[in-house]
Scaffold this motif. Sequence first.
Motif, short mmCIF file in Angstrom:
data_model
loop_
_atom_site.label_atom_id
_atom_site.label_comp_id
_atom_site.label_asym_id
_atom_site.label_seq_id
_atom_site.Cartn_x
_atom_site.Cartn_y
_atom_site.Cartn_z
N UNK A 51 44.87 29.46 35.29
CA UNK A 51 43.91 30.04 36.22
C UNK A 51 42.52 29.97 35.62
N UNK A 52 41.58 29.50 36.38
CA UNK A 52 40.22 29.28 35.89
C UNK A 52 39.28 30.38 36.37
N UNK A 53 38.45 30.86 35.46
CA UNK A 53 37.43 31.86 35.78
C UNK A 53 36.10 31.41 35.21
N UNK A 54 35.04 31.92 35.80
CA UNK A 54 33.71 31.69 35.21
C UNK A 54 33.53 32.59 33.99
N UNK A 55 33.95 33.87 34.14
CA UNK A 55 33.79 34.84 33.06
C UNK A 55 35.10 35.61 32.89
N UNK A 56 35.58 35.69 31.65
CA UNK A 56 36.71 36.56 31.33
C UNK A 56 36.21 37.64 30.38
N UNK A 57 36.53 38.87 30.73
CA UNK A 57 36.17 40.03 29.91
C UNK A 57 37.45 40.59 29.31
N UNK A 58 37.48 40.74 28.00
CA UNK A 58 38.66 41.28 27.32
C UNK A 58 38.37 42.72 26.93
N UNK A 59 39.03 43.65 27.62
CA UNK A 59 38.83 45.07 27.36
C UNK A 59 38.10 45.75 28.50
N UNK A 60 38.69 46.82 29.04
CA UNK A 60 38.09 47.55 30.16
C UNK A 60 37.55 48.90 29.71
N UNK A 61 36.96 48.90 28.50
CA UNK A 61 36.23 50.08 28.05
C UNK A 61 34.83 50.07 28.63
N UNK A 62 33.93 50.93 28.13
CA UNK A 62 32.58 51.01 28.69
C UNK A 62 31.83 49.68 28.72
N UNK A 63 31.91 48.92 27.62
CA UNK A 63 31.22 47.63 27.58
C UNK A 63 31.74 46.68 28.63
N UNK A 64 33.08 46.54 28.72
CA UNK A 64 33.69 45.65 29.69
C UNK A 64 33.41 46.08 31.12
N UNK A 65 33.45 47.39 31.37
CA UNK A 65 33.20 47.90 32.72
C UNK A 65 31.78 47.58 33.17
N UNK A 66 30.81 47.81 32.31
CA UNK A 66 29.43 47.57 32.71
C UNK A 66 29.08 46.10 32.79
N UNK A 67 29.76 45.27 32.01
CA UNK A 67 29.60 43.82 32.19
C UNK A 67 30.12 43.42 33.56
N UNK A 68 31.31 43.91 33.91
CA UNK A 68 31.90 43.59 35.20
C UNK A 68 31.03 44.11 36.34
N UNK A 69 30.46 45.28 36.15
CA UNK A 69 29.60 45.87 37.19
C UNK A 69 28.40 44.98 37.47
N UNK A 70 27.76 44.50 36.42
CA UNK A 70 26.57 43.66 36.59
C UNK A 70 26.91 42.31 37.22
N UNK A 71 28.15 41.85 37.02
CA UNK A 71 28.56 40.53 37.51
C UNK A 71 29.27 40.58 38.86
N UNK A 72 29.52 41.77 39.38
CA UNK A 72 30.44 41.92 40.50
C UNK A 72 29.98 41.22 41.78
N UNK A 73 28.69 41.12 42.00
CA UNK A 73 28.19 40.50 43.24
C UNK A 73 27.48 39.17 42.97
N UNK A 74 27.81 38.56 41.84
CA UNK A 74 27.09 37.34 41.43
C UNK A 74 27.66 36.07 42.05
N UNK A 75 28.84 36.16 42.64
CA UNK A 75 29.51 34.96 43.15
C UNK A 75 30.36 34.28 42.10
N UNK A 76 30.33 34.79 40.87
CA UNK A 76 31.15 34.22 39.79
C UNK A 76 32.57 34.79 39.88
N UNK A 77 33.53 33.98 39.47
CA UNK A 77 34.92 34.46 39.38
C UNK A 77 35.06 35.18 38.03
N UNK A 78 35.34 36.48 38.12
CA UNK A 78 35.38 37.32 36.93
C UNK A 78 36.75 37.98 36.81
N UNK A 79 37.31 37.97 35.61
CA UNK A 79 38.58 38.64 35.34
C UNK A 79 38.42 39.58 34.15
N UNK A 80 39.12 40.70 34.21
CA UNK A 80 39.13 41.67 33.11
C UNK A 80 40.57 41.85 32.65
#
Length: 454
Positions: free
Chosen positions: A1-30
């Motif tokens: 499975x291909x993603x633009x961004x993969x975030x490893x870890x759903x702590x504060x850093x991972x959550x806020x990275x995902x938040x900033x990327x959520x409406x970017x059109x990028x495929x993001x996985x945590x």
Amino acid sequence: MNYDVIIIGAGPGGIFSAYELRNSGLRVAVFEEGNELSKRKCPIDGDKIKSCINCKTCSIMSGFGGAGAFSDGKYNITNDFGGSLYEHVGKKTALELMEYVDSINAMYGGAATKLYSTAGSNFHKICTQNKLHLLDAKVRHLGTDINYTVLSNLYAELKDKVDFFFNTHVGDIKKTADGFEVIADKTYSCKYCIVSAGRSGSKWMEKVCNSLGIVTHSNRVDIGVRVELSAEVFEHITDELYESKIVYTTEKYEDRVRTFCMNPRGIVVTENTNGIITVNGHSFEDESRKTNNTNFALLVSKHFSEPFKDSNGYGESIARLSNMLGGGVIVQKFGDMVRGRRSTQKRIDENLVVPTLSATPGDLSLILPKRILDGIIEMIYALDKVANGTANDETLLYGVEVKFYNMEVETDENLEVSHKGLYIIGDGSGVTHSLSHASASGVHVARHILSQIA
């Protein structure tokens, strides 16, 4: 499975990275080793189960929200402590990022909570007159209950815009010609990879850095105890400042001892880090959940030079000794400690300060090195001058409390390592040591990725 961004870890850093990327059109996985927030349940109920049973994945340490999910939700907006993010992004930018994080927390449920500040406090002068140093900060205290609400609302915002893989352990990260492969239950590919493994992922992070040839530097470990006393003793401080970071330099060894994680009218809790039981503290905004006690940590920082590099291993060995002698956390009255005797269950039961954690009465001098114990005792007497009653016989000391820090990963101003597109953020980077700094690092990296594709 291909993603633009993969975030490893759903702590504060991972959550806020995902938040900033959520409406970017990028495929993001945590990818997160623990459970989603609603399924994070510690079995310790104080009745049938009173101590850690070593669950496969610790719900206190892992899952959506990271180790801070059930903390008392203190977001310190300062460069004076909580990490060295400002050394990478600059002091002004670091504070702006933390202010932004605070605005998001307020937007998602924390608006009614209080923002405290040390600015203009007369307590600065009182500390200075007694050889203590009060660190400057603004503090947003969400409380464990409101912190949970904020995280729930953030997850509701993210869950349909980002792919979450819970209970999924990432075994390795491999560099490819076009980006990275993340090896979990399957192999996933991405152009950008953000690693937010947290403190509990320190051993895994070290392995990944070794396999990818990423330069790291040794860090420190903080070792000490959690103090629990009558809330009235610190009330004149906590009512004004809530969280006071106080530093003392011991006369005997010139070691720095500091207060950490103050919880007015809170509770003492255990946490499990890689199978090691240590102690921590929580507090609540809900009046019905407040107690008659205040707790805080007293920590001594130890930095090691050549040839020894394993600071976390040193801290683990002390914590394991406590677990061996007490079956987990040990509690001792301050009066017993200074008299050189172990606390007994009878003396704990008759104590004026009623413990909020069921712990094994014992003798902390059999566990903590003399230099650290001497520093803690000296600090308690120093604090007694600004908070009369700290050095009462009835004050309880729980041990041990250990703050493990990842080795510091060598990154640039974007928290990017030598492999372009790979970012190490949060406490797993060794750069941040707090909720606010970790969250800010996640925002910073996400914005850098967005600037690359603009």
